[in-house]
Design a protein around this motif. Structure first.
Motif, PDB file in Angstrom:
ATOM      1  N   MET A   1      29.572  -5.540   4.289  1.00 46.25           N
ATOM      2  CA  MET A   1      28.508  -6.388   4.783  1.00 46.25           C
ATOM      3  C   MET A   1      28.114  -7.357   3.684  1.00 46.25           C
ATOM      4  O   MET A   1      28.084  -6.994   2.525  1.00 46.25           O
ATOM      5  N   CYS A   2      27.825  -8.585   4.103  1.00 47.90           N
ATOM      6  CA  CYS A   2      27.659  -9.615   3.093  1.00 47.90           C
ATOM      7  C   CYS A   2      26.704 -10.679   3.601  1.00 47.90           C
ATOM      8  O   CYS A   2      26.149 -10.586   4.691  1.00 47.90           O
ATOM      9  N   GLY A   3      26.536 -11.721   2.767  1.00 50.54           N
ATOM     10  CA  GLY A   3      25.832 -12.917   3.178  1.00 50.54           C
ATOM     11  C   GLY A   3      26.775 -14.093   3.104  1.00 50.54           C
ATOM     12  O   GLY A   3      27.503 -14.249   2.120  1.00 50.54           O
ATOM     13  N   ILE A   4      26.805 -14.920   4.152  1.00 45.75           N
ATOM     14  CA  ILE A   4      27.716 -16.062   4.171  1.00 45.75           C
ATOM     15  C   ILE A   4      26.921 -17.360   4.306  1.00 45.75           C
ATOM     16  O   ILE A   4      25.797 -17.375   4.818  1.00 45.75           O
ATOM     17  N   ALA A   5      27.524 -18.436   3.825  1.00 41.41           N
ATOM     18  CA  ALA A   5      26.900 -19.755   3.924  1.00 41.41           C
ATOM     19  C   ALA A   5      27.991 -20.810   3.903  1.00 41.41           C
ATOM     20  O   ALA A   5      29.085 -20.584   3.370  1.00 41.41           O
ATOM     21  N   GLY A   6      27.690 -21.968   4.477  1.00 42.87           N
ATOM     22  CA  GLY A   6      28.668 -23.031   4.456  1.00 42.87           C
ATOM     23  C   GLY A   6      28.089 -24.375   4.846  1.00 42.87           C
ATOM     24  O   GLY A   6      27.017 -24.466   5.454  1.00 42.87           O
ATOM     25  N   TRP A   7      28.795 -25.409   4.458  1.00 40.05           N
ATOM     26  CA  TRP A   7      28.414 -26.792   4.744  1.00 40.05           C
ATOM     27  C   TRP A   7      29.684 -27.564   5.078  1.00 40.05           C
ATOM     28  O   TRP A   7      30.647 -27.552   4.310  1.00 40.05           O
ATOM     29  N   VAL A   8      29.666 -28.192   6.241  1.00 40.06           N
ATOM     30  CA  VAL A   8      30.782 -29.048   6.644  1.00 40.06           C
ATOM     31  C   VAL A   8      30.241 -30.438   6.938  1.00 40.06           C
ATOM     32  O   VAL A   8      29.271 -30.594   7.689  1.00 40.06           O
ATOM     33  N   ASP A   9      30.859 -31.443   6.331  1.00 31.55           N
ATOM     34  CA  ASP A   9      30.468 -32.836   6.551  1.00 31.55           C
ATOM     35  C   ASP A   9      31.708 -33.698   6.394  1.00 31.55           C
ATOM     36  O   ASP A   9      32.244 -33.826   5.279  1.00 31.55           O
ATOM     37  N   LEU A  10      32.180 -34.248   7.494  1.00 33.41           N
ATOM     38  CA  LEU A  10      33.421 -35.007   7.483  1.00 33.41           C
ATOM     39  C   LEU A  10      33.248 -36.427   6.959  1.00 33.41           C
ATOM     40  O   LEU A  10      34.213 -37.184   6.864  1.00 33.41           O
ATOM     41  N   ARG A  11      32.018 -36.787   6.563  1.00 37.23           N
ATOM     42  CA  ARG A  11      31.777 -38.125   6.020  1.00 37.23           C
ATOM     43  C   ARG A  11      31.550 -38.104   4.517  1.00 37.23           C
ATOM     44  O   ARG A  11      31.566 -39.144   3.871  1.00 37.23           O
ATOM     45  N   ARG A  12      31.297 -36.944   3.957  1.00 32.41           N
ATOM     46  CA  ARG A  12      30.961 -36.830   2.539  1.00 32.41           C
ATOM     47  C   ARG A  12      32.111 -36.199   1.760  1.00 32.41           C
ATOM     48  O   ARG A  12      32.919 -35.453   2.304  1.00 32.41           O
ATOM     49  N   ASP A  13      32.103 -36.448   0.479  1.00 33.23           N
ATOM     50  CA  ASP A  13      33.000 -35.747  -0.446  1.00 33.23           C
ATOM     51  C   ASP A  13      32.198 -34.608  -1.078  1.00 33.23           C
ATOM     52  O   ASP A  13      31.423 -34.820  -2.015  1.00 33.23           O
ATOM     53  N   LEU A  14      32.379 -33.406  -0.554  1.00 35.80           N
ATOM     54  CA  LEU A  14      31.585 -32.272  -1.021  1.00 35.80           C
ATOM     55  C   LEU A  14      32.055 -31.755  -2.378  1.00 35.80           C
ATOM     56  O   LEU A  14      31.370 -30.937  -2.997  1.00 35.80           O
ATOM     57  N   LEU A  15      33.166 -32.253  -2.852  1.00 36.98           N
ATOM     58  CA  LEU A  15      33.606 -31.876  -4.193  1.00 36.98           C
ATOM     59  C   LEU A  15      32.609 -32.326  -5.252  1.00 36.98           C
ATOM     60  O   LEU A  15      32.505 -31.723  -6.321  1.00 36.98           O
ATOM     61  N   VAL A  16      31.867 -33.371  -4.936  1.00 36.96           N
ATOM     62  CA  VAL A  16      30.866 -33.855  -5.890  1.00 36.96           C
ATOM     63  C   VAL A  16      29.446 -33.544  -5.431  1.00 36.96           C
ATOM     64  O   VAL A  16      28.478 -33.975  -6.063  1.00 36.96           O
ATOM     65  N   GLU A  17      29.314 -32.810  -4.312  1.00 38.70           N
ATOM     66  CA  GLU A  17      27.989 -32.473  -3.793  1.00 38.70           C
ATOM     67  C   GLU A  17      27.875 -30.981  -3.489  1.00 38.70           C
ATOM     68  O   GLU A  17      27.200 -30.580  -2.549  1.00 38.70           O
ATOM     69  N   SER A  18      28.529 -30.160  -4.254  1.00 33.66           N
ATOM     70  CA  SER A  18      28.580 -28.730  -3.943  1.00 33.66           C
ATOM     71  C   SER A  18      27.314 -27.970  -4.322  1.00 33.66           C
ATOM     72  O   SER A  18      27.169 -26.797  -3.992  1.00 33.66           O
ATOM     73  N   ALA A  19      26.380 -28.612  -5.007  1.00 32.53           N
ATOM     74  CA  ALA A  19      25.178 -27.912  -5.456  1.00 32.53           C
ATOM     75  C   ALA A  19      24.387 -27.338  -4.283  1.00 32.53           C
ATOM     76  O   ALA A  19      23.777 -26.274  -4.389  1.00 32.53           O
ATOM     77  N   GLY A  20      24.375 -28.060  -3.155  1.00 30.77           N
ATOM     78  CA  GLY A  20      23.656 -27.577  -1.982  1.00 30.77           C
ATOM     79  C   GLY A  20      24.212 -26.268  -1.475  1.00 30.77           C
ATOM     80  O   GLY A  20      23.458 -25.341  -1.134  1.00 30.77           O
ATOM     81  N   ALA A  21      25.532 -26.159  -1.414  1.00 38.03           N
ATOM     82  CA  ALA A  21      26.156 -24.922  -0.953  1.00 38.03           C
ATOM     83  C   ALA A  21      25.907 -23.785  -1.934  1.00 38.03           C
ATOM     84  O   ALA A  21      25.712 -22.629  -1.541  1.00 38.03           O
ATOM     85  N   ARG A  22      25.907 -24.107  -3.214  1.00 40.80           N
ATOM     86  CA  ARG A  22      25.629 -23.062  -4.209  1.00 40.80           C
ATOM     87  C   ARG A  22      24.190 -22.563  -4.084  1.00 40.80           C
ATOM     88  O   ARG A  22      23.928 -21.370  -4.202  1.00 40.80           O
ATOM     89  N   ALA A  23      23.267 -23.474  -3.810  1.00 39.08           N
ATOM     90  CA  ALA A  23      21.872 -23.063  -3.633  1.00 39.08           C
ATOM     91  C   ALA A  23      21.723 -22.174  -2.400  1.00 39.08           C
ATOM     92  O   ALA A  23      20.977 -21.185  -2.416  1.00 39.08           O
ATOM     93  N   MET A  24      22.419 -22.509  -1.327  1.00 34.79           N
ATOM     94  CA  MET A  24      22.378 -21.685  -0.119  1.00 34.79           C
ATOM     95  C   MET A  24      22.861 -20.268  -0.418  1.00 34.79           C
ATOM     96  O   MET A  24      22.218 -19.276  -0.049  1.00 34.79           O
ATOM     97  N   THR A  25      23.984 -20.181  -1.089  1.00 34.46           N
ATOM     98  CA  THR A  25      24.576 -18.884  -1.395  1.00 34.46           C
ATOM     99  C   THR A  25      23.656 -18.050  -2.272  1.00 34.46           C
ATOM    100  O   THR A  25      23.528 -16.830  -2.096  1.00 34.46           O
ATOM    101  N   GLY A  26      22.971 -18.706  -3.198  1.00 30.58           N
ATOM    102  CA  GLY A  26      22.122 -18.000  -4.144  1.00 30.58           C
ATOM    103  C   GLY A  26      20.924 -17.327  -3.522  1.00 30.58           C
ATOM    104  O   GLY A  26      20.324 -16.426  -4.133  1.00 30.58           O
ATOM    105  N   THR A  27      20.540 -17.715  -2.304  1.00 28.05           N
ATOM    106  CA  THR A  27      19.378 -17.084  -1.665  1.00 28.05           C
ATOM    107  C   THR A  27      19.696 -15.692  -1.115  1.00 28.05           C
ATOM    108  O   THR A  27      18.781 -14.970  -0.713  1.00 28.05           O
ATOM    109  N   MET A  28      20.979 -15.318  -1.078  1.00 25.40           N
ATOM    110  CA  MET A  28      21.369 -14.084  -0.391  1.00 25.40           C
ATOM    111  C   MET A  28      21.884 -13.007  -1.338  1.00 25.40           C
ATOM    112  O   MET A  28      22.738 -12.199  -0.976  1.00 25.40           O
TER     113      MET A  28
END
Length: 609
Positions: A1-28
């Motif tokens: 059992m775990c906590g999962i999170a994700g962000w999909v955006d076909l208009r952005r380059d998430l390679l340079v915007e990954s901080a949001g996903a890391r913040a999401m993951t850190g809450t769990m």
């Protein structure tokens, strides 16, 4: 059992915007205390917090499948797949090679082999996201009964956030925890509308649903729901089938690479699970099983029966312990621990909304905290009442005839402290009526012409698709706040389908509630438990508890952030009203609701509009 999170955006380059996903993951961290993982590509970022249960060394996530070194799919997964060994063997026969012994890799490879149709092959409790690299498609999947949670947020066009919990989504800068009138309707109506959440632009993946997102937009597909199948077995065959299913289910759900226990209340449901699980472990030379029960200081000595709880749990718990031979411990809570502001705040934080169950939520939270000191996995009897028809209101003609959700006839969360103007704006009766009609329209009756059987099928459907989800969500949030995985054998879809389609007369063939379960498990239980009348999860009867509730409400009411939702005159009346001390009285429920709203608005990012 775990906590999962994700962000999909076909208009952005998430390679340079990954901080949001890391913040999401850190809450769990509480959901997954053992490891953290982040997988980022141009248009997708997956996060994962792991609670290691199976293949402790090899199940790290997010997990990626490749074809000749080329990535083809990635997975962030929460849950347990109980038939993963059979699927693994089949996939190996089809040419797949595995690097781990985990069920996670089986899920990933099953998707690679069968595409979205793979969901029909899964048996378990799960919530996960898959990124199909070749199709640039996100696939979100939730188990059939909704044992594991999964939310997604669509606030910004072209962007989708998803996670196990709303708090993870609201850690992302693109998401806002806004609650409008529609959200308040869902919060106060107590109907658990499928797919709805109380926050604007936030949705739940419906149990038994696949949600896919790509450049063509978002699509939803229901792959399972309780449906009509003619039941042709006689009573004896039905009882034998139920027993066989339960033995297979429990045998599968006692597989883990970490310490396991059972939650024991002394009722028919938890006692049957405990007895069968203990037998399964002993057959494999892995026993004895540990069990835990919650109790309150002075509850057995000063217990006062009421319409819902005719007997205390403790004597029946100890009968089961003696009869089955489990290694047992009572977790005894006092009023001070139930009232502790830190515990109550933690409960609201875990729930991501104000829970209106009062000390039931807090005692569960404290029980799971104590259990986690010994075990990482617990078995629960949750959902047996919904599957087998165990609640008293299943058997009350006036409730069965009522043109609304049955549990609302008995009494939902108290709304006595709410502002009359707010209640007028919410029009909760209309909201419930619409939700009720929508639910009834989903029920399949096939060629069943018996009007009473059709009505009882509707009652069962309402509980399996609405009411049980409230309880499963409560169980998940309070347990995962301590990194404790709770498994629910009665939610196995094979058992649910079989019993759902059993005629009501057969479900009550001995003139009592849960006739099939009682007959199927009677030989492994003490007579006292077999004959015991249904008693719900206990609430404290300590007058000190309610006294502090009232004192707290009197102290905070004037400057509470919940004040716009409350009626000051009614709050004063509640503070001075006669004591009830049973957990189900209107005054106590209304006080609990007011205090829960206060804690929610003080300690979470929720914003009312």
């Amino acid at each position: 059992m775990c906590g999962i999170a994700g962000w999909v955006d076909l208009r952005r380059d998430l390679l340079v915007e990954s901080a949001g996903a890391r913040a999401m993951t850190g809450t769990m961290v509480l959901r997954g205390p053992d490891a953290e993982g982040l997988w980022v590509r141009e248009h997708v970022a997956f996060g994962h917090r792991r609670l290691a249960i199976i293949d402790l060394a090899g199940g790290e996530q997010p997990m990626v499948a490749d074809d000749d070194g080329r990535e083809i799919a990635a997975l962030t997964y929460s849950g347990e797949l109980y038939n993963y060994r059979e699927l693994r063997r089949e996939l190996i026969s089809r040419g797949h090679r595995f690097r781990t012994e985990s069920d996670t890799e089986v899920v990933l490879r099953a998707y690679v082999e069968w595409g979205e149709d793979f969901v029909d092959r899964l048996n378990g409790m799960y919530a996960f996201g898959i990124w199909d690299v070749r199709r640039e498609r996100l696939v979100l999947v939730r188990d059939r009964m909704g044992v594991k949670p999964l939310f997604y947020y669509t606030g910004e066009p072209g962007s989708v956030l998803f996670a196990s919990e709303p708090k993870a989504i609201f850690a992302h800068p693109l998401a806002e925890a806004v609650v409008d009138l529609d959200g308040l309707r869902e919060l106060f109506a107590f109907v658990k509308t499928p797919g709805h959440a109380i926050y604007r632009d936030l949705y739940e993946v419906v149990p038994g649903e696949v949600v896919s997102v790509d450049r063509d937009g978002l699509r939803r597909r229901q792959y399972w729901a309780p449906g009509y199948v003619e039941h042709r077995d006689d009573v004896e065959t039905t009882v034998r089938t139920v027993r066989g299913l339960l033995e297979d289910i429990v045998d599968r759900q006692t597989v883990a690479d970490v310490p396991m226990c059972a939650l024991l209340s002394g009722g028919l449901d938890s006692s049957a699970v405990t007895a069968l699980a203990h037998a399964a472990l002993m057959r494999r030379h892995e026993g004895p099983l540990r069990s835990f029960a919650v109790d309150f200081v002075g509850q057995a000595e000063h217990f006062r029966p009421d319409a819902l709880r005719p007997t205390p749990d403790a004597p029946f718990v100890h009968d089961v312990v003696k009869h089955v031979g489990v290694h047992h411990e009572d977790i005894v809570l006092d009023a001070a621990s139930l009232i502790d502001p830190l515990a109550r705040t933690a409960v609201v934080a875990a729930a991501d909304q104000p829970p209106f169950g009062g000390d039931i939520y807090t005692s569960l939270y404290l029980l799971f905290r104590a259990v986690r000191e010994y075990s990482t996995v617990a078995l629960s009897g949750e959902a047996a009442d919904e599957v087998f028809g165990g609640y008293l209101w299943f058997h009350q003609p006036e409730v069965v005839r009522a043109d609304t959700f049955p549990w609302m006839v008995v009494g939902g969360p108290g709304t006595g402290a709410l502002d009359p103007g707010l209640l007028s704006s919410l029009r909760l009766a209309d909201y419930r009526a619409a939700a009720y009609r929508e639910a009834l329209a989903e029920v399949e009756h096939g060629d069943d012409a018996d009007p009473y059987n059709r009505r009882m099928r509707e009652i069962s459907y309402l509980h399996l698709t609405r009411f049980v989800r409230i309880l499963l969500d409560r169980k998940d949030r309070m347990s995962m706040a301590h990194g404790l995985e709770v498994r629910v054998p009665f939610c196995d879809h094979r058992l649910v389908e079989y019993v759902y389609n059993t005629p009501w007369a057969m479900k009550t063939f001995d003139g009592r509630e849960k006739s099939l379960l009682r007959a199927a498990a009677a030989d492994v239980l003490p007579t006292s438990v077999v004959e015991r009348t249904k008693s719900p999860y206990p609430a404290t009867q300590d007058p000190q508890y309610e006294r502090v509730l009232r004192d707290t409400l009197a102290r905070i009411a004037a400057d509470s952030p919940a004040a716009p939702l409350l009626d000051p005159r009614r709050v004063s009346e509640l503070v001075e009203s006669p004591y009830e001390n049973d957990g189900f009285g209107e005054a106590r429920r209304s006080i609990e609701q007011a205090l829960s709203l206060d804690t929610w608005l003080r300690h979470t990012p929720a914003r009312l509009v």
